[in-house]
Design a protein around this motif. Structure first.
Motif, PDB file in Angstrom:
ATOM      1  N   TYR A 180       0.873  -1.235  -0.061  1.00 36.56           N
ATOM      2  CA  TYR A 180       0.018  -0.093   0.153  1.00 36.56           C
ATOM      3  C   TYR A 180       0.829   1.167  -0.051  1.00 36.56           C
ATOM      4  O   TYR A 180       0.316   2.247  -0.463  1.00 36.56           O
ATOM      5  CB  TYR A 180      -0.809  -0.013   1.318  1.00 36.56           C
ATOM      6  N   PHE A 181       2.205   1.156   0.577  1.00 31.76           N
ATOM      7  CA  PHE A 181       2.672   2.350   0.952  1.00 31.76           C
ATOM      8  C   PHE A 181       4.076   2.374   0.122  1.00 31.76           C
ATOM      9  O   PHE A 181       5.066   1.479   0.443  1.00 31.76           O
ATOM     10  CB  PHE A 181       3.071   2.723   2.276  1.00 31.76           C
ATOM     11  N   LYS A 182       4.286   3.593  -0.656  1.00 29.15           N
ATOM     12  CA  LYS A 182       5.650   3.562  -1.115  1.00 29.15           C
ATOM     13  C   LYS A 182       6.655   3.751  -0.348  1.00 29.15           C
ATOM     14  O   LYS A 182       8.025   3.028  -0.262  1.00 29.15           O
ATOM     15  CB  LYS A 182       5.803   4.639  -2.175  1.00 29.15           C
ATOM     16  N   THR A 183       6.593   4.361   0.802  1.00 26.18           N
ATOM     17  CA  THR A 183       7.596   4.510   1.931  1.00 26.18           C
ATOM     18  C   THR A 183       7.800   3.332   2.786  1.00 26.18           C
ATOM     19  O   THR A 183       9.073   3.387   3.063  1.00 26.18           O
ATOM     20  CB  THR A 183       6.979   5.505   2.993  1.00 26.18           C
ATOM     21  N   THR A 184       7.213   2.153   2.825  1.00 22.23           N
ATOM     22  CA  THR A 184       7.424   1.084   3.406  1.00 22.23           C
ATOM     23  C   THR A 184       7.831  -0.241   2.280  1.00 22.23           C
ATOM     24  O   THR A 184       7.534  -1.234   2.834  1.00 22.23           O
ATOM     25  CB  THR A 184       6.730   0.741   4.369  1.00 22.23           C
ATOM     26  N   HIS A 185       7.743   0.010   1.172  1.00 22.60           N
ATOM     27  CA  HIS A 185       7.844  -0.917   0.099  1.00 22.60           C
ATOM     28  C   HIS A 185       8.965  -1.933   0.571  1.00 22.60           C
ATOM     29  O   HIS A 185       8.932  -3.192   0.283  1.00 22.60           O
ATOM     30  CB  HIS A 185       7.812  -0.520  -1.172  1.00 22.60           C
ATOM     31  N   TRP A 186      10.052  -1.089   1.066  1.00 22.06           N
ATOM     32  CA  TRP A 186      11.308  -2.259   1.341  1.00 22.06           C
ATOM     33  C   TRP A 186      10.879  -2.993   2.134  1.00 22.06           C
ATOM     34  O   TRP A 186      11.313  -4.429   2.135  1.00 22.06           O
ATOM     35  CB  TRP A 186      12.365  -1.244   1.859  1.00 22.06           C
ATOM     36  N   ALA A 187       9.906  -2.737   3.310  1.00 21.76           N
ATOM     37  CA  ALA A 187       9.497  -3.912   4.135  1.00 21.76           C
ATOM     38  C   ALA A 187       8.774  -5.033   3.781  1.00 21.76           C
ATOM     39  O   ALA A 187       8.999  -6.129   4.174  1.00 21.76           O
ATOM     40  CB  ALA A 187       8.815  -3.028   5.613  1.00 21.76           C
ATOM     41  N   TYR A 188       7.858  -4.682   2.818  1.00 23.00           N
ATOM     42  CA  TYR A 188       7.054  -5.486   2.207  1.00 23.00           C
ATOM     43  C   TYR A 188       7.660  -6.255   1.207  1.00 23.00           C
ATOM     44  O   TYR A 188       7.475  -7.759   1.342  1.00 23.00           O
ATOM     45  CB  TYR A 188       5.948  -4.674   1.278  1.00 23.00           C
ATOM     46  N   GLN A 189       8.797  -5.809   0.785  1.00 27.04           N
ATOM     47  CA  GLN A 189       9.434  -6.649  -0.192  1.00 27.04           C
ATOM     48  C   GLN A 189      10.290  -7.662   0.888  1.00 27.04           C
ATOM     49  O   GLN A 189      10.480  -8.762   0.295  1.00 27.04           O
ATOM     50  CB  GLN A 189      10.565  -6.063  -0.880  1.00 27.04           C
ATOM     51  N   ARG A 190      10.922  -7.362   1.759  1.00 22.97           N
ATOM     52  CA  ARG A 190      11.427  -8.270   2.858  1.00 22.97           C
ATOM     53  C   ARG A 190      10.646  -9.297   3.190  1.00 22.97           C
ATOM     54  O   ARG A 190      10.914 -10.457   3.170  1.00 22.97           O
ATOM     55  CB  ARG A 190      12.106  -7.475   3.885  1.00 22.97           C
ATOM     56  N   MET A 191       9.403  -8.933   3.521  1.00 20.62           N
ATOM     57  CA  MET A 191       8.124  -9.969   3.935  1.00 20.62           C
ATOM     58  C   MET A 191       7.937 -10.830   2.922  1.00 20.62           C
ATOM     59  O   MET A 191       7.888 -12.001   2.877  1.00 20.62           O
ATOM     60  CB  MET A 191       7.175  -9.401   4.562  1.00 20.62           C
ATOM     61  N   ALA A 192       7.775 -10.376   1.613  1.00 21.34           N
ATOM     62  CA  ALA A 192       7.468 -11.113   0.379  1.00 21.34           C
ATOM     63  C   ALA A 192       8.610 -12.057   0.040  1.00 21.34           C
ATOM     64  O   ALA A 192       8.572 -13.484  -0.648  1.00 21.34           O
ATOM     65  CB  ALA A 192       7.406 -10.390  -0.823  1.00 21.34           C
ATOM     66  N   GLN A 193      10.062 -11.662   0.069  1.00 23.38           N
ATOM     67  CA  GLN A 193      11.092 -12.537  -0.070  1.00 23.38           C
ATOM     68  C   GLN A 193      11.074 -13.681   0.851  1.00 23.38           C
ATOM     69  O   GLN A 193      11.279 -14.746   0.439  1.00 23.38           O
ATOM     70  CB  GLN A 193      12.477 -11.728  -0.006  1.00 23.38           C
ATOM     71  N   VAL A 194      10.633 -13.498   2.273  1.00 23.85           N
ATOM     72  CA  VAL A 194      10.534 -14.672   3.326  1.00 23.85           C
ATOM     73  C   VAL A 194       9.400 -15.604   2.665  1.00 23.85           C
ATOM     74  O   VAL A 194       9.765 -16.692   2.880  1.00 23.85           O
ATOM     75  CB  VAL A 194      10.299 -13.933   4.644  1.00 23.85           C
ATOM     76  N   GLU A 195       8.378 -14.974   2.239  1.00 27.67           N
ATOM     77  CA  GLU A 195       7.431 -15.916   1.810  1.00 27.67           C
ATOM     78  C   GLU A 195       7.682 -16.707   0.739  1.00 27.67           C
ATOM     79  O   GLU A 195       7.415 -17.943   0.945  1.00 27.67           O
ATOM     80  CB  GLU A 195       5.807 -15.129   1.383  1.00 27.67           C
ATOM     81  N   GLU A 196       8.510 -16.200  -0.069  1.00 26.73           N
ATOM     82  CA  GLU A 196       8.988 -17.146  -1.232  1.00 26.73           C
ATOM     83  C   GLU A 196       9.803 -18.090  -0.777  1.00 26.73           C
ATOM     84  O   GLU A 196       9.564 -19.350  -1.310  1.00 26.73           O
ATOM     85  CB  GLU A 196       9.695 -16.345  -2.523  1.00 26.73           C
ATOM     86  N   ARG A 197      10.705 -17.758   0.122  1.00 24.28           N
ATOM     87  CA  ARG A 197      11.567 -18.930   0.621  1.00 24.28           C
ATOM     88  C   ARG A 197      10.946 -19.879   1.454  1.00 24.28           C
ATOM     89  O   ARG A 197      11.037 -21.298   1.074  1.00 24.28           O
ATOM     90  CB  ARG A 197      12.563 -18.332   1.409  1.00 24.28           C
ATOM     91  N   LEU A 198      10.012 -19.495   2.251  1.00 22.91           N
ATOM     92  CA  LEU A 198       9.278 -20.522   3.006  1.00 22.91           C
ATOM     93  C   LEU A 198       8.369 -21.532   1.954  1.00 22.91           C
ATOM     94  O   LEU A 198       8.297 -22.719   2.330  1.00 22.91           O
ATOM     95  CB  LEU A 198       8.198 -19.900   3.864  1.00 22.91           C
ATOM     96  N   ARG A 199       7.929 -20.999   1.002  1.00 15.23           N
ATOM     97  CA  ARG A 199       7.230 -21.803   0.055  1.00 15.23           C
ATOM     98  C   ARG A 199       8.006 -22.844  -0.745  1.00 15.23           C
ATOM     99  O   ARG A 199       7.729 -24.022  -0.863  1.00 15.23           O
ATOM    100  CB  ARG A 199       6.376 -20.856  -0.796  1.00 15.23           C
TER     101      ARG A 199
END
Length: 394
Positions: A250-269
């Protein structure tokens, strides 16, 4: 929460830190909730699957559940309460009480105002209508997910901070930012409207807490001027627990944090750790991996894309308006049971609930640099040898 027109993006430049990536072994060994999310008798979730309207016995029961959890399971966390009252469109001149619970764990050497914090946030109240409304996704399950994450990283925090103190980091006044990072959990009351969502009939607890913290000053020599300033990232969970969620960035200012969580999701999957996945080992019927629908599909979102921060009104708004960085984890579209009597335990997808809890735990563990401090599962043979050794020593 409700959908509204986009607001101007708020927040500070991200204070992203150099967190250590969790190893594959650590991701495979993340604590399992076991039966804690069982809707009938699960120790974390079941006590919350009741109506929790502010000022009612159900609300008190939920708050008691939280307090008991921290006091008995996580005694090193500091509990505080922030109380307020307000009239509502249904209460006339009678004031309804709202109680926010704040659970905090800072490094043992951090003084007041010295620690920056990762804030994990959910509301625990439920709507007054329809009668008997439980709000399992909204937000009993998110509260239970946060409880699981806190319990899962607690021993590792102790081990890390004990190690650091043994090395003299805290006692020597070490000023590294990483060494002054804590975790804070905000369980907020009064998110739901009593009649119709407006800026005054909603977010009762969040508005009160944000205003109070804005004007609460830490000691003059503190790193952070107010409790609001100490929030490095405000992670708000809402409307989670239904099958096949999709959470945008939702927020450009915290997209870096979203990306970190998305990367973790990809690895867990990829490691076969997501129970809701068609590639989870017990669900696979062949050797080929199937395409998966990600919880967080916008890790590759570009800066010129559309950012909907503020489009969904929720407990983050009073904090965002005061400059706090927000990572909003709310499904879009909303679950089909949203604000209906069907938002109950039976309509939760428990595999999805567990996966969110696992993902949140991994994200927090990375944020807190807990690689090397998380407990490892013993193989059955190793555990057997350990028990035999214990019996021999006795």
């Amino acid at each position: 929460m409700r959908i509204s027109y986009p607001l101007a993006l708020c927040g500070l430049i991200s204070r992203g830190l150099g967190h250590t990536t969790l190893s594959d072994e650590t991701l495979r060994n993340l604590p399992s909730p076991g039966n804690d999310f069982n809707i009938q008798h699960g120790s974390l979730l079941a006590p919350l699957l009741i109506p929790r309207v502010p000022g009612t016995p159900g609300s008190t029961a939920a708050l008691t559940h939280f307090v008991n959890f921290f006091q008995h399971t996580l005694p090193d966390w500091t509990l505080t309460f922030q109380n307020s009252t307000a009239t509502t469109p249904l209460s006339g001149t009678n004031k309804i009480p709202f109680v926010n619970l704040i659970a905090t764990r800072d490094p043992p050497w951090a003084t007041a105002g010295q620690a920056g914090r990762l804030a994990l946030v959910a509301h625990y109240d439920s709507k007054i209508e329809p009668e008997g409304f439980i709000g399992a996704t909204d937000s009993a399950a998110p509260c239970a997910m946060i409880m699981h994450a806190a319990r899962s990283i607690d021993a590792a925090l102790t081990k890390k901070w004990d190690t650091m103190e043994a090395e003299g980091i805290g006692s020597q006044g070490f000023e590294g930012v990483e060494e002054h990072t804590g975790v804070q959990i905000l369980l907020l009351d009064g998110e739901e409207a009593f009649q119709t969502w407006t800026h005054t009939d909603s977010l009762y607890g969040a508005r009160s807490l944000a205003e109070e913290w804005e004007h609460t000053l830490n000691p003059a020599v503190s790193t952070y001027r107010t409790p609001l300033d100490s929030i490095d990232l405000f992670v708000l969970l809402d409307l989670l627990g239904a099958k096949n969620p999709r959470v945008p960035s939702y927020f450009k200012t915290t997209h870096w944090a979203y990306q970190r969580m998305a990367q973790v999701e990809e690895r867990l999957r990829a490691l076969g750790q997501f129970k809701s996945s068609s590639n989870f080992p017990s669900k696979r019927t062949g050797s080929e991996r199937r395409a998966e629908r990600m919880f967080l599909p916008e890790g590759g979102k570009q800066e010129n894309a559309r950012w909907l921060g503020g489009y969904v009104e929720d407990d983050h708004l009073p904090f965002m308006e005061r400059g706090v960085d927000i990572l909003h984890l709310i499904a879009s579209p909303f679950p089909h049971v949203w604000h209906t009597i069907d938002d109950d335990g039976e309509h939760l997808d428990i595999d999805t609930v567990e996966d969110w809890a696992r993902l949140l735990t991994a994200f927090v563990a990375e944020w807190m640099d807990l690689e090397g401090f998380m407990e490892k599962k013993q193989s059955s043979e190793k555990a057997k040898r350990s028990r035999e050794t214990d019996r021999t020593e006795l």
